[in-house]
Structure formats: structure tokens, C-alpha cells
Write a protein that holds these residues in place. Sequence first.
Motif, PDB file in Angstrom:
ATOM      1  N   ILE A  55       0.856  -1.196   0.000  1.00  0.00           N
ATOM      2  CA  ILE A  55       0.000   0.000   0.000  1.00  0.00           C
ATOM      3  C   ILE A  55       0.890   1.242   0.000  1.00  0.00           C
ATOM      4  O   ILE A  55       1.647   1.460   0.949  1.00  0.00           O
ATOM      5  CB  ILE A  55      -0.932   0.011   1.224  1.00  0.00           C
ATOM      6  CG1 ILE A  55      -1.866  -1.207   1.181  1.00  0.00           C
ATOM      7  CG2 ILE A  55      -1.741   1.298   1.276  1.00  0.00           C
ATOM      8  CD1 ILE A  55      -2.733  -1.347   2.410  1.00  0.00           C
ATOM      9  N   PRO A  56       0.829   2.082  -1.048  1.00  0.00           N
ATOM     10  CA  PRO A  56       1.757   3.227  -1.148  1.00  0.00           C
ATOM     11  C   PRO A  56       1.719   4.151   0.062  1.00  0.00           C
ATOM     12  O   PRO A  56       2.768   4.591   0.543  1.00  0.00           O
ATOM     13  CB  PRO A  56       1.290   3.944  -2.421  1.00  0.00           C
ATOM     14  CG  PRO A  56       0.643   2.864  -3.244  1.00  0.00           C
ATOM     15  CD  PRO A  56      -0.020   1.957  -2.256  1.00  0.00           C
ATOM     16  N   GLY A  57       0.526   4.474   0.573  1.00  0.00           N
ATOM     17  CA  GLY A  57       0.437   5.371   1.723  1.00  0.00           C
ATOM     18  C   GLY A  57       1.077   4.779   2.960  1.00  0.00           C
ATOM     19  O   GLY A  57       1.741   5.489   3.725  1.00  0.00           O
ATOM     20  N   LEU A  58       0.893   3.481   3.155  1.00  0.00           N
ATOM     21  CA  LEU A  58       1.503   2.813   4.298  1.00  0.00           C
ATOM     22  C   LEU A  58       3.015   2.761   4.131  1.00  0.00           C
ATOM     23  O   LEU A  58       3.768   2.927   5.101  1.00  0.00           O
ATOM     24  CB  LEU A  58       0.922   1.399   4.436  1.00  0.00           C
ATOM     25  CG  LEU A  58       1.219   0.632   5.720  1.00  0.00           C
ATOM     26  CD1 LEU A  58       0.830   1.428   6.947  1.00  0.00           C
ATOM     27  CD2 LEU A  58       0.501  -0.716   5.692  1.00  0.00           C
ATOM     28  N   ARG A  59       3.470   2.563   2.905  1.00  0.00           N
ATOM     29  CA  ARG A  59       4.910   2.549   2.635  1.00  0.00           C
ATOM     30  C   ARG A  59       5.528   3.911   2.970  1.00  0.00           C
ATOM     31  O   ARG A  59       6.571   3.980   3.614  1.00  0.00           O
ATOM     32  CB  ARG A  59       5.184   2.189   1.175  1.00  0.00           C
ATOM     33  CG  ARG A  59       6.672   2.140   0.815  1.00  0.00           C
ATOM     34  CD  ARG A  59       6.912   1.792  -0.634  1.00  0.00           C
ATOM     35  NE  ARG A  59       6.337   0.498  -0.960  1.00  0.00           N
ATOM     36  CZ  ARG A  59       5.366   0.308  -1.846  1.00  0.00           C
ATOM     37  NH1 ARG A  59       4.847   1.342  -2.495  1.00  0.00           N
ATOM     38  NH2 ARG A  59       4.896  -0.895  -2.088  1.00  0.00           N
ATOM     39  N   ARG A  60       4.867   4.980   2.541  1.00  0.00           N
ATOM     40  CA  ARG A  60       5.389   6.319   2.832  1.00  0.00           C
ATOM     41  C   ARG A  60       5.436   6.572   4.331  1.00  0.00           C
ATOM     42  O   ARG A  60       6.403   7.154   4.845  1.00  0.00           O
ATOM     43  CB  ARG A  60       4.516   7.378   2.143  1.00  0.00           C
ATOM     44  CG  ARG A  60       4.691   7.437   0.634  1.00  0.00           C
ATOM     45  CD  ARG A  60       4.053   8.689   0.055  1.00  0.00           C
ATOM     46  NE  ARG A  60       2.601   8.699   0.246  1.00  0.00           N
ATOM     47  CZ  ARG A  60       1.733   8.162  -0.607  1.00  0.00           C
ATOM     48  NH1 ARG A  60       2.163   7.562  -1.709  1.00  0.00           N
ATOM     49  NH2 ARG A  60       0.441   8.227  -0.374  1.00  0.00           N
ATOM     50  N   ALA A  61       4.394   6.141   5.033  1.00  0.00           N
ATOM     51  CA  ALA A  61       4.351   6.356   6.482  1.00  0.00           C
ATOM     52  C   ALA A  61       5.467   5.609   7.191  1.00  0.00           C
ATOM     53  O   ALA A  61       6.104   6.133   8.110  1.00  0.00           O
ATOM     54  CB  ALA A  61       2.992   5.921   7.024  1.00  0.00           C
ATOM     55  N   LYS A  62       5.746   4.388   6.760  1.00  0.00           N
ATOM     56  CA  LYS A  62       6.790   3.590   7.408  1.00  0.00           C
ATOM     57  C   LYS A  62       8.174   4.122   7.053  1.00  0.00           C
ATOM     58  O   LYS A  62       9.073   4.152   7.900  1.00  0.00           O
ATOM     59  CB  LYS A  62       6.637   2.114   7.023  1.00  0.00           C
ATOM     60  CG  LYS A  62       5.406   1.468   7.665  1.00  0.00           C
ATOM     61  CD  LYS A  62       5.293  -0.005   7.294  1.00  0.00           C
ATOM     62  CE  LYS A  62       4.027  -0.612   7.890  1.00  0.00           C
ATOM     63  NZ  LYS A  62       4.132  -0.851   9.332  1.00  0.00           N
ATOM     64  N   LEU A  63       8.361   4.548   5.815  1.00  0.00           N
ATOM     65  CA  LEU A  63       9.652   5.111   5.431  1.00  0.00           C
ATOM     66  C   LEU A  63       9.917   6.433   6.150  1.00  0.00           C
ATOM     67  O   LEU A  63      11.071   6.780   6.404  1.00  0.00           O
ATOM     68  CB  LEU A  63       9.703   5.323   3.911  1.00  0.00           C
ATOM     69  CG  LEU A  63       9.816   4.056   3.058  1.00  0.00           C
ATOM     70  CD1 LEU A  63       9.666   4.397   1.581  1.00  0.00           C
ATOM     71  CD2 LEU A  63      11.142   3.340   3.313  1.00  0.00           C
ATOM     72  N   ALA A  64       8.847   7.154   6.487  1.00  0.00           N
ATOM     73  CA  ALA A  64       9.001   8.453   7.138  1.00  0.00           C
ATOM     74  C   ALA A  64       9.648   8.344   8.507  1.00  0.00           C
ATOM     75  O   ALA A  64      10.196   9.330   9.018  1.00  0.00           O
ATOM     76  CB  ALA A  64       7.641   9.142   7.255  1.00  0.00           C
ATOM     77  N   TYR A  65       9.619   7.151   9.101  1.00  0.00           N
ATOM     78  CA  TYR A  65      10.255   6.956  10.408  1.00  0.00           C
ATOM     79  C   TYR A  65      11.695   6.456  10.275  1.00  0.00           C
ATOM     80  O   TYR A  65      12.300   6.071  11.269  1.00  0.00           O
ATOM     81  CB  TYR A  65       9.421   5.994  11.246  1.00  0.00           C
ATOM     82  CG  TYR A  65       8.258   6.685  11.937  1.00  0.00           C
ATOM     83  CD1 TYR A  65       8.441   7.356  13.138  1.00  0.00           C
ATOM     84  CD2 TYR A  65       6.996   6.684  11.368  1.00  0.00           C
ATOM     85  CE1 TYR A  65       7.386   8.004  13.760  1.00  0.00           C
ATOM     86  CE2 TYR A  65       5.931   7.331  11.984  1.00  0.00           C
ATOM     87  CZ  TYR A  65       6.137   7.986  13.184  1.00  0.00           C
ATOM     88  OH  TYR A  65       5.092   8.633  13.796  1.00  0.00           O
ATOM     89  N   ASP A  66      12.232   6.487   9.056  1.00  0.00           N
ATOM     90  CA  ASP A  66      13.648   6.221   8.809  1.00  0.00           C
ATOM     91  C   ASP A  66      14.096   4.843   9.314  1.00  0.00           C
ATOM     92  O   ASP A  66      14.898   4.740  10.258  1.00  0.00           O
ATOM     93  CB  ASP A  66      14.505   7.309   9.466  1.00  0.00           C
ATOM     94  CG  ASP A  66      15.939   7.299   8.961  1.00  0.00           C
ATOM     95  OD1 ASP A  66      16.189   6.759   7.870  1.00  0.00           O
ATOM     96  OD2 ASP A  66      16.808   7.829   9.670  1.00  0.00           O
ATOM     97  N   PRO A  67      13.594   3.770   8.713  1.00  0.00           N
ATOM     98  CA  PRO A  67      14.011   2.424   9.141  1.00  0.00           C
ATOM     99  C   PRO A  67      15.501   2.209   8.923  1.00  0.00           C
ATOM    100  O   PRO A  67      16.085   2.741   7.970  1.00  0.00           O
ATOM    101  CB  PRO A  67      13.189   1.497   8.241  1.00  0.00           C
ATOM    102  CG  PRO A  67      12.852   2.331   7.045  1.00  0.00           C
ATOM    103  CD  PRO A  67      12.681   3.732   7.555  1.00  0.00           C
ATOM    104  N   ILE A  68      16.086   1.408   9.794  1.00  0.00           N
ATOM    105  CA  ILE A  68      17.505   1.088   9.641  1.00  0.00           C
ATOM    106  C   ILE A  68      17.702   0.062   8.539  1.00  0.00           C
ATOM    107  O   ILE A  68      18.741   0.009   7.893  1.00  0.00           O
ATOM    108  CB  ILE A  68      18.114   0.599  10.977  1.00  0.00           C
ATOM    109  CG1 ILE A  68      19.625   0.488  10.859  1.00  0.00           C
ATOM    110  CG2 ILE A  68      17.496  -0.702  11.438  1.00  0.00           C
ATOM    111  CD1 ILE A  68      20.312   0.196  12.182  1.00  0.00           C
ATOM    112  N   LYS A  69      16.670  -0.770   8.302  1.00  0.00           N
ATOM    113  CA  LYS A  69      16.742  -1.754   7.228  1.00  0.00           C
ATOM    114  C   LYS A  69      15.352  -2.298   6.950  1.00  0.00           C
ATOM    115  O   LYS A  69      14.433  -2.150   7.767  1.00  0.00           O
ATOM    116  CB  LYS A  69      17.682  -2.905   7.589  1.00  0.00           C
ATOM    117  CG  LYS A  69      17.179  -3.805   8.714  1.00  0.00           C
ATOM    118  CD  LYS A  69      18.126  -4.959   9.000  1.00  0.00           C
ATOM    119  CE  LYS A  69      18.249  -5.905   7.848  1.00  0.00           C
ATOM    120  NZ  LYS A  69      18.992  -7.130   8.198  1.00  0.00           N
ATOM    121  N   LEU A  70      15.216  -2.930   5.789  1.00  0.00           N
ATOM    122  CA  LEU A  70      14.046  -3.721   5.460  1.00  0.00           C
ATOM    123  C   LEU A  70      14.466  -5.181   5.475  1.00  0.00           C
ATOM    124  O   LEU A  70      15.382  -5.576   4.733  1.00  0.00           O
ATOM    125  CB  LEU A  70      13.469  -3.340   4.095  1.00  0.00           C
ATOM    126  CG  LEU A  70      12.413  -2.219   4.084  1.00  0.00           C
ATOM    127  CD1 LEU A  70      13.015  -0.901   4.533  1.00  0.00           C
ATOM    128  CD2 LEU A  70      11.778  -2.087   2.716  1.00  0.00           C
TER     129      LEU A  70
END
Length: 300
Positions: free
Chosen positions: A274-289
Motif C-alpha cells: 500500500i503506497p500510503g503505508l509505505r510512505r508512512a513507514k519510510l518516514a520513520y527512517d528504518p535502519i533496514k528492510l
Amino acid sequence: MLHFKALELGDRDLFKKYIGDYNFNTYEYSFLNLYLWRKYCNVEYALLDDVLIVKKTEEGKGTVFMQPIGYSKTNLKDIISELIEYKKKNSNMKFLFSDIEESFLEELKSLYGENLEYYQDVKNFDYIYETEKLIKLNGDKLRKRKSQYNHFVSSYEHRIENISNDKVINDCLKFAEEWFSNQPKNFQLECELQGIKDIIHNLDKLNGLGMAVYVNDVIAGFTIGEIVNKDMAIIHIEKGDTIYNGIYAFINRTFAELYLKDVKYINREEDIGIPGLRRAKLAYDPIKLEKKYLVNIRRD
């Protein structure tokens, strides 16, 4: 012979025996997670030569096995042969395995070489964050989240409650029902709501941690997670009323600070494409996927 049984709350001790210390990097193998989604994914399990086999049926994937749990180097190939035979007799199985982490994939490569087919399950990669960063919200990438958090704190009379007594549990359930009533109707959301109803009464049995947020004595959101080992926690549920500006930033930071500060990483699960969910999760600056794979094995 494989005889599968539907997952129940009473199976918690059996899974604990096999999983023991949680040595996975993804959230998929958590009993709380499996129990939460047991109806949506039709979670079943069997024991095969004292190895735990978990089977799920998911939209878009069909029926799949998870990594066998409790296998040894001497019996893994025999176990997988049984699973391949089961797949042959079940037309709903497009893939043999799902939710496979890289460590197990490498083991399969060493056993099957060119007979192994595997695909990155990109929309199901897990987002992994440093707990300290989610608490401090320092740096340019997290400036907006910190501003949202500060806005919530300064704008609303709020308090935090553990999800433990009947009053808070019932408030969370009423909030969840209203939240889901405002979403597009689909089977996944129906199952998620039922899963919340099931786990929220049993957090103590499921290793769960729950936090509710109240604004002016009215529930404004809640979250449920767990600590699976000394290094990682998982966020399973997070719901907020967006009428309160910054509610999600507040829930995210506060839960990490009050409940999860002793672990190094927080797994906030996947974005399911889901693009919106992806943007929200990336906005918190993950250390890795954290990667996950779909796997098939060709027979010689």
C-alpha cells in the motif's frame, strides 16, 4: 503423514517449546501474530518427526508452509520431501514456502542448488527501526514526526493507560469497532477486528503489551506489541483517531519510550504494497528492510 490442526490459544505452550528464544528477524513466527491472524490466514499446524510445521492460506499466495521449526541438519531434507509430496496433492499451493528469511534460504540453497526457485516478497519486507531513534526523534528525517508529537503533547489533555483492566479493554474494543466501521469493508479487516477482540483479553497469556491513549478522558487510540527477545520488539496493532493531530506520532514514540526502551530494534511489520503505508513507514527512517522470500523446490 501430516495431520493439521487449527491454531488455538491453548497451543501457546507447544509453540513456546519449539520456538524457545525467538531467533527470527521477522515478526511472522510470533505466536501472538499467528493467533491474531489465524482466521484470515487459516493458520494450522502439524508435528512431523518432532518438527513443527505451520501452514497458512493467504490471498494471492494460496496455501504455503512456513519454515519448519525444530529441524536438524540430518532430517531437514526428509521433512521437506514430505512437504513437497503434500504440495503435489494440493492444487492451491503455488509456492512451497513463504515468510522465508535469508538464513534459511541459504540453507536451502546448500541442499538444493539449482533446483531451488526463490522470489523476493517485496511488499512483505519488514521495516526495522532503532528503538533509540524512535524515542529521541532526532535528525532531519524525523523532524516532522517530532513536530507532530510535540503538537499532540501541547494541544491535548491526555493520559496513558495499560490495556489490562476491563474498563480500558472495553474502551479499546469500542474504539476498534468504530475505527473499522469507517474503513472500506473487506475480509482482512473483519478478521483483524476479530483478532483484536481475541488477543486483547489474553495479552498476559500471549506475551503482549498494550497501551491506550485518552484525550479529555475519551479514548483516542491504542497499540499492542510484544518483546520477542533481548534485541527486538514487534508492533502488531496501532489505531488512532486522526481528529487529534499527531496521535500516531504520539502513540509510536510513547509506546517505544515506556514499554520497549530496553530492546535495540522495533519491527513495525510490512507495508503490504500500500503506497500510503509505505510512505508512512519510510518516514520513520528504518535502519533496514528485512527481506522475506517465496520458495519452490523442483524435484530431480
